[in-house]
Each structure stands twice: as C-alpha cells, then as structure tokens.
Design a protein around this motif. Structure first.
Motif: not given
Length: 293
Positions: A227, A230-231, A234-235, A288, A293
């Motif tokens: 997870s 993924e965060h 995305s950043c 986050y 999620r």
C-alpha cells in the motif's frame, strides 16, 4: 475493558461457490471456552494467521491479506481457505466495531488430532493507541536471525515465508531489543543481509527512491508495504525491491517499519546510531494508511 468479539468459522472447501456464507460463521462469547484442549494451534503453533487493520468499520487491504493467508496455508499443507467465505467473515467482524481503529485477526489451524479439521475463526478488537510511536518513531537493533539469505529456498520446511502462529522467536526478539535499550528489532541474516522486523516490513529511502528487501529468503510480502508503494508511486517516487545489507540500513536517508495495525513508524536509530527521519513525511504516510483502501 474494550469489547472484543470472535466468530467461529465452519470452513468450506475452496471449490464451494454457494455465494452466501453467512450461515457458516457464528459469534461466540470470547470469555467462554471454545477451543479443544487438543487444538494444534495452541499446542504446537500449527496454523497460520493474518491481522487486518480496520478504520471506522472498514477493513483495509483485505484481498492482499487473504492471498497471503492462502499462500501461508499452501506452505503449511493446510486445506486451501475459501476466500469468499473468509471475505464475508472479515466484513462481519469489522462491522462489529464501527468506530475508531480496530484489528481483525484471521486464524486457520490444523485443528485437533483425530478430530474435525481445520479449525478457523476471526476476532475483532479495538486497536491500541499507536499515535505516539507514529509521531516519535522507534530505535531498532539488528539481530542475527540465525540463517543465511538462501535458507528459505534451500530448506522450505522451515516455513520462512509463511505467517504461522509460531511467533515465539519474534516475541523473543522484541524482548531482546528492549533489553538492549531499543524499541524494536530488525532481523539480519548470518551473511549480513537485512530481512524484516519481527512484526513489520522495512522500507528504506535513498534520495527519491524507496526500497524494501526482496520478498524471498524467508521474508513475508508485506501488505502495508504494498500500500505504501502504491502511494509513493502516485506521488512520483521510484520504488523497488533489493538485496539490502546492514550497512545500507545504517546509511539510509530514512527508514520505516510498516505494518497493518501500527502503520508507518520512522526508524530513528540503528544499533545506537541516529538515523535521519522526516516527521512530516511520516505523517503523510500515516494519513494515507488511515484512509479506506
């Protein structure tokens, strides 16, 4: 005392496709005896488990946890869990604590000798308050895990890649870390490679790249680590898996232990030597991880 719940599951075959499994699990009184004295989970630690973080009644990363439960069951020669049944049991358990942070634990045991097998249940309970450690981080010591990096592939019967109920070594490592004046531990192989913490995955930052030890050699593939990746992606950050040495950890720009319940905590020192940390970045990671999620 915080209210706790348990649902006993009547396991069905993985090939069963009935769709509705609500009649196959039953809430039981957590204060009443339920397990047989011959239960292998308590006598031998012969079973597998998962701990799922719950936020306001929503269980996070459920699919990743169910896949890892199935993987652990395969490694331990346990009957394959019916994931649809477990998915519904997780949902039912998470709904019993609709507010705040909670933990749902999944247990699949070999059962009892000459008796019904396997034994399965889920529990739900409020999570401990981890706000302070998320803010302040942890000091870690590196501890010898007692085998080299290739042991998992060379000796699969050691079950190094399974999340089993046999957690005595993990708990002993945490006690040893505290005896050495630290808060947590990071396991290192005999040949000097970093593995994971007793109850968490490890992520290192090197500039704008984030790496974690490759999920081989007896390392669990962390659900929370996935997870976080993924965060980070995305950043705009680069993420990857690598063979990480103990010196890589000591020289990292930052490091975190990540897990489903405690979430992301910064490593502030390794074997007594300070490690840089970024409280604002850590707070962003946890914001986050505290989202559905």
């Amino acid at each position: 005392m915080p209210q706790r719940f348990a649902l006993m599951i009547d396991p069905v075959d993985a090939s069963d496709t009935r769709g509705d499994y609500s009649g196959t699990f039953t809430e039981v009184d957590v204060a009443s005896p339920v397990l047989s004295v011959g239960e292998f989970s308590t006598q031998r630690g012969d079973g597998v488990f998962e701990s799922i973080g719950v936020i306001d009644g929503h269980a996070n990363e459920v699919e990743a946890h169910l896949q890892r439960l199935a993987h652990s069951a395969r490694l331990c020669d346990l009957p394959a869990p019916n994931l649809a049944q477990w998915r519904q049991a997780v949902s039912a358990a998470a709904g019993l604590i609709p507010e705040g942070e909670a933990v749902v634990k999944l247990i699949l045991s070999r059962g009892v000798e000459h008796g019904p097998a396997p034994t399965a249940w889920v529990t739900a309970s409020p999570a401990a308050d981890f706000s302070a450690v998320r803010r302040d981080g942890v000091r870690v010591v590196t501890l010898d895990r007692g085998y080299d990096l290739g042991a998992g592939e060379r000796a699969p019967w050691l079950l190094l890649g399974a999340k089993t109920l046999s957690y005595a070594v993990n708990m002993a490592a945490l006690r040893e870390a505290r005896r050495r004046g630290a808060d947590d531990a990071v396991f290192v192989t005999r040949d000097g490679y970093v593995l994971e913490a007793p109850t968490a995955s490890l992520i290192l930052r090197r500039g704008d790249e984030f790496v974690t030890p490759a999920p081989s050699g007896g390392i669990l593939h962390g659900t929370t680590q996935l997870s976080v990746y993924e965060h980070l992606e995305s950043c705009g950050f680069r993420t990857g898996y690598a063979t990480v040495t103990a010196s890589d950890l000591a020289n990292a720009d930052a490091a975190w232990l990540v897990s489903s319940i405690r979430l992301a905590v910064a490593v502030t020192a390794v074997d007594g030597e300070p490690l840089p940390s970024d409280p604002a970045f850590t707070a962003d990671l946890n914001a986050y991880l505290l989202s559905p999620r």
